[in-house]
Design an enzyme around this catalytic site. Structure first.
Site, PDB file in Angstrom:
ATOM      1  N   HIS A  19       0.855  -1.189   0.000  1.00  0.00           N
ATOM      2  CA  HIS A  19       0.000   0.000   0.000  1.00  0.00           C
ATOM      3  C   HIS A  19       0.893   1.241   0.000  1.00  0.00           C
ATOM      4  CE1 HIS A  19      -3.835  -2.000   1.844  1.00  0.00           C
ATOM      5  NE2 HIS A  19      -3.322  -2.707   0.849  1.00  0.00           N
ATOM      6  N   GLU A  64       1.082   3.819   1.897  1.00  0.00           N
ATOM      7  CA  GLU A  64       1.661   4.181   3.194  1.00  0.00           C
ATOM      8  C   GLU A  64       2.870   3.310   3.512  1.00  0.00           C
ATOM      9  OE1 GLU A  64      -2.919   4.253   3.936  1.00  0.00           O
ATOM     10  OE2 GLU A  64      -1.523   3.307   2.538  1.00  0.00           O
TER      11      GLU A  64
END
Length: 160
Positions: free
Chosen positions: A57, A59
């Site tokens: 992801h 992040e």
């Protein structure tokens, strides 16, 4: 560490630029940057499809990049800007990295854990707490996501 609204907007725009890169790569358009002081020290965008990695992801990719830059998995004093409210996996990584501040754009009503589905950032029993600010350039972030999924649905109908 405490950023004003102008720098929040500036750094969220950098995350939105990375979201555009994700979309160009055929990924869900989510981007993230890690900032220390006035400098971006980590960048990432969604890559689970292209990397064949469910943890890729935006992040997590930005946290990995920042940790490599600093030579330390603890990112104390840093702010993470991400275009979409984090999921449970990502907030866990954010807590583990000791991110001081999280700024996100669009809310995620299906998997968001910073107030949409649940609010893990407010869970007092956890050993780390991160200041969370949501809604920064939310309309732009949400628009990118809506456009992406509308295009995907259109392509699916044409290919059926």
């Amino acid at each position: 560490m405490s950023a004003g609204i102008n720098s929040d907007i500036e750094f969220m725009r950098a995350a939105l630029d990375l979201a555009a890169e994700a979309q160009e790569a055929g990924e869900v358009p989510v981007g993230a940057v890690v900032v220390r002081g006035d400098a971006v020290i980590g960048r990432g965008y969604n890559r689970p499809i292209s990397a064949a990695d469910p943890t890729a992801h935006a992040e997590v990719m930005a946290l990995r990049d920042a940790a490599k830059y600093l030579g330390n998995y603890r990112l104390t004093g840093c702010t993470l800007y991400v275009t979409l409210e984090p999921c449970a996996m990502c907030i866990g990584a954010i807590f583990h990295a000791r991110i001081a501040r999280l700024v996100f754009g669009a809310a995620e009503p299906k998997t968001g854990v910073c107030g949409s589905v649940i609010d893990l950032s407010a869970e007092l029993r956890l050993n780390h707490h991160t200041q969370v600010i949501g809604g920064v350039l939310a309309e732009e972030a949400e628009s990118k996501l809506k456009h992406f999924f509308a295009l995907r649905r259109k392509q699916a109908l044409q290919g059926a």
